[in-house]
Design a protein around this motif. Structure first.
Motif, PDB file in Angstrom:
ATOM      1  N   ILE A 202       0.797  -1.574  -0.027  1.00  0.00           N
ATOM      2  CA  ILE A 202       0.205   0.179   0.348  1.00  0.00           C
ATOM      3  C   ILE A 202       0.466   1.473   0.380  1.00  0.00           C
ATOM      4  O   ILE A 202       0.881   2.230  -0.192  1.00  0.00           O
ATOM      5  CB  ILE A 202      -1.618   0.111   1.155  1.00  0.00           C
ATOM      6  CG1 ILE A 202      -0.084  -0.453   2.141  1.00  0.00           C
ATOM      7  CG2 ILE A 202      -2.259  -0.902   0.730  1.00  0.00           C
ATOM      8  CD1 ILE A 202      -1.193   0.011   3.794  1.00  0.00           C
ATOM      9  N   GLY A 219     -10.124   7.557  -4.053  1.00  0.00           N
ATOM     10  CA  GLY A 219      -8.732   7.636  -4.497  1.00  0.00           C
ATOM     11  C   GLY A 219      -7.636   7.798  -4.870  1.00  0.00           C
ATOM     12  O   GLY A 219      -8.383   7.213  -6.871  1.00  0.00           O
ATOM     13  N   LEU A 224      -0.682   7.589   0.133  1.00  0.00           N
ATOM     14  CA  LEU A 224       0.204   6.817   1.340  1.00  0.00           C
ATOM     15  C   LEU A 224       2.209   6.850   0.598  1.00  0.00           C
ATOM     16  O   LEU A 224       2.781   6.973   1.766  1.00  0.00           O
ATOM     17  CB  LEU A 224      -0.065   5.173   1.394  1.00  0.00           C
ATOM     18  CG  LEU A 224      -1.006   5.051   2.551  1.00  0.00           C
ATOM     19  CD1 LEU A 224      -2.097   3.428   2.711  1.00  0.00           C
ATOM     20  CD2 LEU A 224      -0.728   5.894   3.672  1.00  0.00           C
ATOM     21  N   PHE A 250      -3.038   2.445  11.686  1.00  0.00           N
ATOM     22  CA  PHE A 250      -1.420   3.802  11.374  1.00  0.00           C
ATOM     23  C   PHE A 250      -0.509   3.675  12.390  1.00  0.00           C
ATOM     24  O   PHE A 250      -1.259   4.597  13.023  1.00  0.00           O
ATOM     25  CB  PHE A 250      -1.623   4.346  10.082  1.00  0.00           C
ATOM     26  CG  PHE A 250      -2.305   3.615   8.747  1.00  0.00           C
ATOM     27  CD1 PHE A 250      -1.296   3.043   7.500  1.00  0.00           C
ATOM     28  CD2 PHE A 250      -3.791   2.849   8.799  1.00  0.00           C
ATOM     29  CE1 PHE A 250      -1.341   2.657   6.133  1.00  0.00           C
ATOM     30  CE2 PHE A 250      -3.517   2.040   7.656  1.00  0.00           C
ATOM     31  CZ  PHE A 250      -2.583   2.298   6.584  1.00  0.00           C
TER      32      PHE A 250
HETATM   33  P1  ADP Z   1      -5.824   6.360  -2.149  1.00  0.00           P
HETATM   34  O1  ADP Z   1      -5.637   7.851  -2.657  1.00  0.00           O
HETATM   35  O2  ADP Z   1      -6.603   4.938  -3.151  1.00  0.00           O
HETATM   36  O3  ADP Z   1      -6.387   5.847  -0.419  1.00  0.00           O
HETATM   37  P2  ADP Z   1      -3.457   5.179  -0.554  1.00  0.00           P
HETATM   38  O4  ADP Z   1      -1.815   5.387  -1.258  1.00  0.00           O
HETATM   39  O5  ADP Z   1      -3.398   7.211   0.602  1.00  0.00           O
HETATM   40  O6  ADP Z   1      -4.456   5.830  -2.008  1.00  0.00           O
HETATM   41  O7  ADP Z   1      -3.457   4.194   0.559  1.00  0.00           O
HETATM   42  C1  ADP Z   1      -3.395   3.556  -0.823  1.00  0.00           C
HETATM   43  C2  ADP Z   1      -4.776   1.420  -0.913  1.00  0.00           C
HETATM   44  O8  ADP Z   1      -4.276   1.753   0.160  1.00  0.00           O
HETATM   45  C3  ADP Z   1      -6.126   2.550  -0.470  1.00  0.00           C
HETATM   46  O9  ADP Z   1      -6.390   2.559  -2.105  1.00  0.00           O
HETATM   47  C4  ADP Z   1      -6.803   1.028  -0.096  1.00  0.00           C
HETATM   48  O10 ADP Z   1      -6.545   0.280  -0.570  1.00  0.00           O
HETATM   49  C5  ADP Z   1      -5.461   1.035   1.095  1.00  0.00           C
HETATM   50  N1  ADP Z   1      -5.813   1.748   2.130  1.00  0.00           N
HETATM   51  C6  ADP Z   1      -5.368   2.983   2.892  1.00  0.00           C
HETATM   52  N2  ADP Z   1      -5.494   3.427   4.046  1.00  0.00           N
HETATM   53  C7  ADP Z   1      -6.151   2.634   4.591  1.00  0.00           C
HETATM   54  C8  ADP Z   1      -7.229   2.401   5.799  1.00  0.00           C
HETATM   55  N3  ADP Z   1      -7.515   2.545   6.898  1.00  0.00           N
HETATM   56  N4  ADP Z   1      -8.225   1.291   5.655  1.00  0.00           N
HETATM   57  C9  ADP Z   1      -8.388   0.356   4.317  1.00  0.00           C
HETATM   58  N5  ADP Z   1      -7.563   0.614   3.137  1.00  0.00           N
HETATM   59  C10 ADP Z   1      -6.752   1.585   3.837  1.00  0.00           C
END
Ligand code: ADP
Length: 263
Positions: A202, A219, A224, A250
């Protein structure tokens, strides 16, 4: 692979020397591969909403304009796809800025106070989904030595993820605590969770877990990776733990200012 280049160098006093340049070709190749990868991913991500905009516009052109209800739906879809492109471009620009580390300004500030605007935004987001925000903040100022904007970007991204990936009526717990050497920000939700296989990926650019992709969370897969880069640049660390259908946690650790030795 190291490339060693040598060339004669007249030193001017009748003696001759040799100038040796050592270049790490492996590193250069890796940087080039990462750059190409980024361009390929970015193009791929931008192509999807662009194709959708084109398809909606063509449908309007071919007659849907005469049907007001249908036309309004297509126009709304065009706007939402344009917003997606906007989000991607903004995310890519931010990632590029973060990766160059040029804008970091290290200073001492109160982490709880810096967190306040991020909490206000998270409260607004959570209201529309009836998500309960639970806070645990320190009673005294928690001074950290970091970059304020960077800290706020990290917190905002984690908070917005927690709210976006938690269904209506869920709960997000935010806490700011300290250990002897670190300030610890943790964001725990009881949302959709992340599969173990996805958890390892992720933090990669553009990576979105299956569930996140299919649900309409808007998203980009960049949040991340921006978080990870910032944390590395700020000398901290981040861990993610999660269980599908139960929620995610996190935890970010950022260094406290080194205390001056008193004699
Ligand atoms: P996005 O804009 O898709 O949220 P991120 O880079 O912030 O991109 O997160 C990457 C992926 O990690 C997300 O698409 C999601 O699948 C997963 N993710 C991130 N944070 C969470 C969370 N708190 N709960 C569930 N899945 C999460």
């Amino acid at each position: 692979a190291l490339r060693i280049l040598g060339r004669p160098l007249p030193l001017g006093n009748g003696c001759n020397g040799v100038l040796i340049t050592i270049r790490d070709e492996t590193l250069l190749k890796r940087i080039d591969a990462v750059r190409k990868d980024f361009i390929a991913n970015a193009s791929h991500e931008l192509k999807t909403p662009l194709a959708a905009i084109r398809a909606y516009a063509e449908t309007l052109q071919m007659g849907a304009l005469d049907d007001r209800e249908a036309a309004e739906k297509f126009v709304a879809s065009i706007i939402s796809q344009a917003d997606r492109i906007d989000g991607l471009v903004k995310g890519m620009l931010q990632l590029t800025r973060v990766e160059s580390n040029s804008a970091l300004k290290m200073e001492a500030f109160d982490a709880a106070e810096a967190l306040e605007p991020c909490l206000t935004a998270a409260r607004a987001m959570s209201l529309s989904k009836s998500i309960q925000l639970e806070l645990q903040l320190p009673e005294h100022p928690l001074i950290i030595q970091s970059d304020r904007d960077g800290f706020q970007t990290i917190a905002s991204n984690l908070l917005s993820n927690a709210v976006r990936y938690t269904p209506e009526g869920g709960k997000v717990q935010i806490s700011l605590t300290e250990t002897p050497q670190h300030c610890v920000l943790s964001v725990i939700d009881n949302g959709i969770g992340i599969r173990e296989a996805d958890l390892e990926r992720i933090f990669e650019r553009f990576y979105r877990a299956e569930k996140g992709r299919s649900s309409d969370t808007g998203g980009t897969g960049l949040g991340l990776s921006i978080v990870k880069h910032l944390i590395n640049a700020l000398g901290g660390s981040v861990t993610a733990t999660s269980q599908l259908q139960s929620g995610s946690c996190f935890e970010v650790r950022l260094p406290l200012p080194t205390r001056r030795q008193t004699s």
